[in-house]
Every structure is written in C-alpha cells, then in structure tokens.
Design an enzyme around this catalytic site. Structure first.
Site, PDB file in Angstrom:
ATOM      1  N   TYR A 172       0.762  -1.204   0.037  1.00  0.00           N
ATOM      2  CA  TYR A 172      -0.137   0.013  -0.011  1.00  0.00           C
ATOM      3  C   TYR A 172       0.909   1.128  -0.182  1.00  0.00           C
ATOM      4  O   TYR A 172       0.759   2.159  -0.780  1.00  0.00           O
ATOM      5  CB  TYR A 172      -0.961  -0.186   1.287  1.00  0.00           C
ATOM      6  CG  TYR A 172      -1.797   1.267   1.358  1.00  0.00           C
ATOM      7  CD1 TYR A 172      -3.098   1.216   0.548  1.00  0.00           C
ATOM      8  CD2 TYR A 172      -1.508   2.243   2.159  1.00  0.00           C
ATOM      9  CE1 TYR A 172      -3.750   2.435   0.617  1.00  0.00           C
ATOM     10  CE2 TYR A 172      -2.237   3.456   2.268  1.00  0.00           C
ATOM     11  CZ  TYR A 172      -3.286   3.428   1.433  1.00  0.00           C
ATOM     12  OH  TYR A 172      -3.979   4.636   1.308  1.00  0.00           O
ATOM     13  N   LYS A 176       1.099   4.411  -2.980  1.00  0.00           N
ATOM     14  CA  LYS A 176       1.160   5.664  -2.967  1.00  0.00           C
ATOM     15  C   LYS A 176       2.287   6.487  -3.232  1.00  0.00           C
ATOM     16  O   LYS A 176       2.028   7.414  -3.892  1.00  0.00           O
ATOM     17  CB  LYS A 176       0.558   5.990  -1.354  1.00  0.00           C
ATOM     18  CG  LYS A 176      -0.721   5.408  -1.131  1.00  0.00           C
ATOM     19  CD  LYS A 176      -1.983   5.631  -2.246  1.00  0.00           C
ATOM     20  CE  LYS A 176      -3.154   5.042  -1.873  1.00  0.00           C
ATOM     21  NZ  LYS A 176      -4.196   5.550  -2.792  1.00  0.00           N
TER      22      LYS A 176
END
Length: 249
Positions: A172, A176
């Site tokens: 994750y 990003k």
C-alpha cells in the site's frame, strides 16, 4: 448531448459509494459541481447517489470498475454522451489487502503486492488516460490523485516521523509513492495546458478501510481532494498536499 442543469462543472469521483469518496462527492456537489458518483456495483452507486439527491445535491450515479478496461471505456462513453467533457477527475478508489498481522514487510505475499498495484496504481493510470481526452475538452480541468502520507519516502526514512514505524503494509505504501511519482510525471506532461494534476493526503481518517482507526472524521478527510479539485488558475500543479500544506516526497 446534454449538459449539467446549470452549466456547472462536471466531476467524477471513483470509489465513491462510501467513506472519503462519498463525502468528496457530497462536498463537490455542495459547491455547485455536477458530480458523478462512481462505483463498481450499480445498485450501491445508485443508492448512494439517491441519498445525496435527497439532500438536494446535483449528483448522479455512474458504474465504473477501475480495474476493468471495458467498464472504464463504457463510463467514458457515458460522460462523453451526456456532457462532452469532464472538468474534474478524482482518482479516489483504493484498497489495502495486506495481512496486518504480519509485521515484517518481507512477509507480505507477492499476490498482495500485485492486487494492490492493480487497483491503486495501474487502475489510476488507465482511468486517467481514458478520460484525458474529455479532460482536455474542459476549459481548465483538474486531476486529483488520492495518495497518502504513507507514500512519503522522506518521512518513511526519518526516525521519529509520524509514519516511521508504519511498515506493515509495504505494498500500500509503495503504491502511494508510485501515485506521487505518476502525478509529477503527468503534471509535467500537461504543464503547458490549463490542466492541473495534484496528489493529496486525506489525513488519518476514520474509515471502514482502517476499521474506524484514525484521528480525523470523514468530512475533514475529503476536504483536501475538494480543495484541489476546485483550485483556480493560480493553483499548484505537480504538488503533494494536505489541507494546503505541501508534504515531503
């Protein structure tokens, strides 16, 4: 071709049936923007849009699964047919699929990495590329890519930073970081056009995604996306921001 009822801007928010996406739709509509609430499931998208219509807001549902090429193409065709342009694209859809009980980054499966990047990175790129012709047809379009402070490599490598110990969801976090990089590259490509591209951190928001953990409420979490969606000609592009504050890459 129809236009929004009062000639207002047209926005599309992905992953908008709940949480920050839903609230982003609400706040954009409250600002007078005709806002398309996008979701994978037609029933859920319609229910969410009806709730906001019940508040008197200019919202309508649109089916869009950002991981499905045919679904993206159908959504682009629908927006083109109804409006002929898109003024604002908020790439809000995102997932966390990692096993948070495994504390070491090397313990997360390659499958989790692939699934994460499929939605959080590749889907953003594909959706943005598909809508770019309609964004070019708007007078001055805005692209908002919802990132996270967890994408900051500077803060991840800085002992004592707020995220230094947040290493259990590496896919994750890396997704990003990739979105930040993509935003910089796209902003550079579009630097001589009226289109502005920015990555935003919503804040540490209490949502279903983190089981209600967090420090701020959902309305506050949507504010940065809305602010960057509505910036004027003197606003930034290629930025990474939270409530007006520039974040370290």
């Amino acid at each position: 071709m129809s236009t929004s009822s009062n000639g207002s801007k047209v926005a599309l928010v992905t992953g908008a049936t709940r949480g920050i996406g839903f609230e982003t739709v609400r706040q954009l509509a409250q600002a007078g923007v005709h806002t398309l609430l996008a979701g994978r499931d037609r029933g859920r998208a319609v229910d969410a849009a009806l709730k906001l219509q019940g508040e008197g807001l200019p919202v309508e549902a649109i089916v869009l699964d950002v991981t499905d090429t045919a679904s993206i193409a159908a959504a682009v065709q629908e927006v083109d047919r109804k409006f002929g342009r898109l003024d604002i694209l908020v790439n809000n859809a995102g997932i966390i699929v990692e096993d948070k009980t495994l504390p070491k980054p090397s313990q997360q499966s390659v499958a989790a990495w692939r699934e994460t990047f499929e939605t959080n990175v590749f889907a953003v790129v594909e959706t943005t590329q598909a809508f770019l012709p309609l964004l070019h047809k708007a007078p001055a379009a805005r692209i908002v890519n919802v990132s996270s402070l967890l994408g900051s490599l500077t803060l991840h490598t800085q002992p004592g930073s707020p995220i230094y110990d947040f290493k259990s969801i590496p896919a994750y976090n890396a997704s990003k970081s990739a979105i930040n990089s993509y935003s910089v590259h796209l902003a550079y490509e579009l630097r001589d056009t009226p289109i502005k591209v920015n990555a935003v951190h919503p804040g540490y928001v209490k949502t279903d995604m983190n089981a209600g953990e967090g420090e701020i409420d959902v309305p506050t979490g949507a504010k940065t996306s809305v602010q960057m969606a509505l910036i004027g000609a003197d606003g930034p592009t290629g930025g990474y921001v939270y409530l007006g504050e520039t974040l370290p890459w």
